[in-house]
Design an enzyme around this catalytic site. Structure first.
Site, PDB file in Angstrom:
ATOM      1  N   LEU A  41       0.824  -1.214   0.000  1.00 22.31           N
ATOM      2  CA  LEU A  41       0.000   0.000   0.000  1.00 22.31           C
ATOM      3  C   LEU A  41       0.854   1.259   0.000  1.00 22.31           C
ATOM      4  CD1 LEU A  41      -2.604  -1.086   2.706  1.00 22.31           C
ATOM      5  CD2 LEU A  41      -3.057  -0.813   0.260  1.00 22.31           C
ATOM      6  N   GLY A  42       2.041   1.144   0.560  1.00 20.40           N
ATOM      7  CA  GLY A  42       2.913   2.320   0.624  1.00 20.40           C
ATOM      8  C   GLY A  42       4.171   1.966   1.386  1.00 20.40           C
ATOM      9  N   LYS A  48      10.792   5.278   5.005  1.00 26.15           N
ATOM     10  CA  LYS A  48      12.205   4.945   5.197  1.00 26.15           C
ATOM     11  C   LYS A  48      12.400   3.578   5.854  1.00 26.15           C
ATOM     12  CE  LYS A  48      15.383   8.781   5.753  1.00 26.15           C
ATOM     13  NZ  LYS A  48      15.476   9.940   6.640  1.00 26.15           N
ATOM     14  N   PHE A  49      11.642   3.341   6.925  1.00 22.75           N
ATOM     15  CA  PHE A  49      11.858   2.115   7.691  1.00 22.75           C
ATOM     16  C   PHE A  49      10.638   1.213   7.729  1.00 22.75           C
ATOM     17  CE2 PHE A  49      14.536   5.425   9.673  1.00 22.75           C
ATOM     18  CZ  PHE A  49      15.769   4.900   9.315  1.00 22.75           C
ATOM     19  N   ALA A  50       9.628   1.542   6.949  1.00 25.74           N
ATOM     20  CA  ALA A  50       8.389   0.769   7.021  1.00 25.74           C
ATOM     21  C   ALA A  50       7.852   0.451   5.636  1.00 25.74           C
ATOM     22  CB  ALA A  50       7.338   1.548   7.804  1.00 25.74           C
ATOM     23  N   VAL A  51       7.249  -0.732   5.551  1.00 29.41           N
ATOM     24  CA  VAL A  51       6.480  -1.098   4.363  1.00 29.41           C
ATOM     25  C   VAL A  51       5.074  -1.385   4.858  1.00 29.41           C
ATOM     26  CG1 VAL A  51       6.276  -2.667   2.399  1.00 29.41           C
ATOM     27  CG2 VAL A  51       8.515  -2.236   3.399  1.00 29.41           C
ATOM     28  N   VAL A  52       4.077  -0.895   4.143  1.00 34.90           N
ATOM     29  CA  VAL A  52       2.695  -1.139   4.538  1.00 34.90           C
ATOM     30  C   VAL A  52       2.031  -2.003   3.467  1.00 34.90           C
ATOM     31  CG1 VAL A  52       0.467  -0.102   5.139  1.00 34.90           C
ATOM     32  CG2 VAL A  52       2.598   1.040   5.808  1.00 34.90           C
ATOM     33  N   LYS A  99       1.568  -2.619   8.873  1.00 35.50           N
ATOM     34  CA  LYS A  99       2.761  -1.766   8.783  1.00 35.50           C
ATOM     35  C   LYS A  99       3.950  -2.518   9.364  1.00 35.50           C
ATOM     36  CE  LYS A  99       4.611   2.836   9.851  1.00 35.50           C
ATOM     37  NZ  LYS A  99       4.353   4.184  10.386  1.00 35.50           N
ATOM     38  N   ASP A 126       4.469  15.137  11.961  1.00 35.38           N
ATOM     39  CA  ASP A 126       4.765  14.703  10.590  1.00 35.38           C
ATOM     40  C   ASP A 126       3.492  14.750   9.743  1.00 35.38           C
ATOM     41  OD1 ASP A 126       6.519  13.881   8.607  1.00 35.38           O
ATOM     42  OD2 ASP A 126       6.450  11.755   9.143  1.00 35.38           O
TER      43      ASP A 126
HETATM   44  P1  ADP Z   1       6.221   5.759   7.230  1.00 36.87           P
HETATM   45  O1  ADP Z   1       6.490   5.977   8.675  1.00 36.87           O
HETATM   46  O2  ADP Z   1       7.200   4.828   6.611  1.00 36.87           O
HETATM   47  O3  ADP Z   1       5.999   7.027   6.441  1.00 36.87           O
HETATM   48  P2  ADP Z   1       3.336   5.387   7.130  1.00 36.87           P
HETATM   49  O4  ADP Z   1       2.643   4.946   8.355  1.00 36.87           O
HETATM   50  O5  ADP Z   1       3.220   6.806   6.741  1.00 36.87           O
HETATM   51  O6  ADP Z   1       4.860   4.933   7.210  1.00 36.87           O
HETATM   52  O7  ADP Z   1       2.843   4.489   5.920  1.00 36.87           O
HETATM   53  C1  ADP Z   1       3.434   4.633   4.637  1.00 36.87           C
HETATM   54  C2  ADP Z   1       2.326   4.715   3.588  1.00 36.87           C
HETATM   55  O8  ADP Z   1       1.563   3.501   3.610  1.00 36.87           O
HETATM   56  C3  ADP Z   1       1.299   5.819   3.815  1.00 36.87           C
HETATM   57  O9  ADP Z   1       1.747   7.048   3.300  1.00 36.87           O
HETATM   58  C4  ADP Z   1       0.099   5.262   3.075  1.00 36.87           C
HETATM   59  O10 ADP Z   1       0.229   5.449   1.679  1.00 36.87           O
HETATM   60  C5  ADP Z   1       0.196   3.764   3.368  1.00 36.87           C
HETATM   61  N1  ADP Z   1      -0.593   3.426   4.571  1.00 36.87           N
HETATM   62  C6  ADP Z   1      -0.197   3.570   5.853  1.00 36.87           C
HETATM   63  N2  ADP Z   1      -1.166   3.204   6.717  1.00 36.87           N
HETATM   64  C7  ADP Z   1      -2.211   2.824   5.970  1.00 36.87           C
HETATM   65  C8  ADP Z   1      -3.544   2.370   6.285  1.00 36.87           C
HETATM   66  N3  ADP Z   1      -3.949   2.218   7.553  1.00 36.87           N
HETATM   67  N4  ADP Z   1      -4.398   2.085   5.258  1.00 36.87           N
HETATM   68  C9  ADP Z   1      -3.976   2.241   3.981  1.00 36.87           C
HETATM   69  N5  ADP Z   1      -2.746   2.673   3.628  1.00 36.87           N
HETATM   70  C10 ADP Z   1      -1.853   2.964   4.592  1.00 36.87           C
HETATM   71 MG    MG Z   2       4.443   8.415   6.447  1.00 33.71          MG
END
Ligand code: ADP
Ligand code: MG
Length: 324
Positions: free
Chosen positions: A36-37, A40-44, A59, A153
């Site tokens: 989904l996205g 830097k340190f996370a894949v969702v 996440k 953020d």
């Molecule tokens: P990071 O700390 O790496 O920026 P995020 O929590 O912002 O991580 O998640 C990265 C991306 O993943 C988000 O910008 C969004 O596009 C997608 N994403 C995060 N949480 C959700 C969610 N609950 N539902 C759908 N997409 C999500």
């Molecule tokens: Mg983010």
């Protein structure tokens, strides 16, 4: 005092979370599908709970980053989500799992993607829809601030939608940089994304709830113009633009933007944090309520002024259709 924002050493981290971190294999409980996205340190990734068929967002947060143990950072992010549990504008934490490399937060799924996509799309969103999203963002931010939490953020990539077309309700995500104010005295030196952070962050000055309000101004600017107000050709230029509050309010960028929208943005994008309105003060700005005055076939604008789901009662400056 210099506070270290590198993982594990940051001051002001919440130490405990109530959500158990399950260690049994995730595969038994969830089917993990597409991405989904990522940051830097996370894949969702999208995932489906096998027992219920419900869709969640998983996440994956790396436990080790740059050779350091970052478990404390992840526990902190979970603890903040728990403190915001009653906030309908914040994504809900369903459960947590641990794998060899990651701690995985199972989050409420926001199916509509980032409002970033609305900012960069060819077709601009009509202002009545933009103000609805900004009102919801302010509700979420107000509730966080009431709990002494600052997000730090806020940006269009971290504001998601429950559905895309038509745009649903907003959900705030990504509490990795969020902090609780007051717990450790002054908070300084936690950097977000230069394009979206307030001057006091770049200048290592104290961070307050007003820091988030700057970001709300940036988000509003981006939704109405499709442009990032401070983005320069490089990091240096961006920093300079932010610290000099070098914003383009020219006719070109704002040809289709209402005067009230410009006024709203100008009140937030001011250098001195104490001069920015609070989330509650912003809620009374006429820009956010002007659509209530005109009759339009747009279904979005006849939603109730006071949205019941979030538990915040706003003193609407204009008459409330629910009172009729
Ligand atoms: P990071 O700390 O790496 O920026 P995020 O929590 O912002 O991580 O998640 C990265 C991306 O993943 C988000 O910008 C969004 O596009 C997608 N994403 C995060 N949480 C959700 C969610 N609950 N539902 C759908 N997409 C999500
Ligand atoms: Mg983010």
């Amino acid at each position: 005092r210099r506070l270290d924002s590198r993982c594990g050493l940051s001051a002001g981290l919440l130490g405990e979370s109530q959500t158990p971190v399950h260690t049994e294999p995730m595969e038994g409980v969830y089917e993990v599908t597409g991405e989904l996205g990522r940051g830097k340190f996370a894949v969702v990734k999208r995932c489906v709970e096998k027992a219920s068929g419900k869709v969640f967002a998983a996440k994956f947060l790396r436990k080790r980053r740059r050779g350091r143990d970052c478990r404390a950072e992840v526990i902190h992010e979970m603890a903040v989500l728990e403190l915001a549990r009653n906030n309908a504008r914040v994504v809900n934490l369903h459960s947590a799992h641990e794998t060899d490399h990651d701690i995985v937060l199972i989050l409420e799924y926001a199916a509509g993607g980032e409002i970033f996509d609305l900012c960069v799309s060819e077709e601009m969103l009509p202002e009545p829809q933009i103000t609805r999203l900004i009102r919801q963002t302010l509700e979420g931010v107000h509730n966080l601030h009431q709990s002494n939490l600052v997000h730090l953020d806020l940006k269009p990539q971290n504001i998601l939608l429950t559905s895309q077309l038509p745009p649903g309700d907003i959900k705030i995500v990504d509490f990795g940089l969020a902090r609780r104010l007051g717990a450790v005295g002054e908070l300084r030196e936690i950097l977000g994304t230069p394009e979206y952070v307030a001057p006091e962050v770049l200048n290592y000055e104290p961070i307050t709830t007003a820091t988030d309000m700057w970001s709300v101004g940036v988000i509003a600017y981006m939704l109405v113009t499709g442009e990032s107000p401070f983005a320069g050709d490089d990091k240096q230029e961006t920093y300079l633009n932010v610290s000099q509050v070098n914003v383009d309010y020219s006719k070109e960028a704002f040809s289709k933007v209402s005067e009230l929208a410009v006024d709203f943005i100008q009140k937030l994008l001011v250098k001195a944090p104490e001069d920015r309105p609070t989330a509650a003060e912003c809620m009374t700005h006429p820009w956010l309520w002007q659509q209530q005055l005109c009759l339009s076939p747009e279904p979005m604008i006849i939603r109730p002024v006071r949205e019941r789901s979030c538990g915040v009662k706003w003193a609407a400056p204009l008459e409330d259709p629910e009172d009729k």
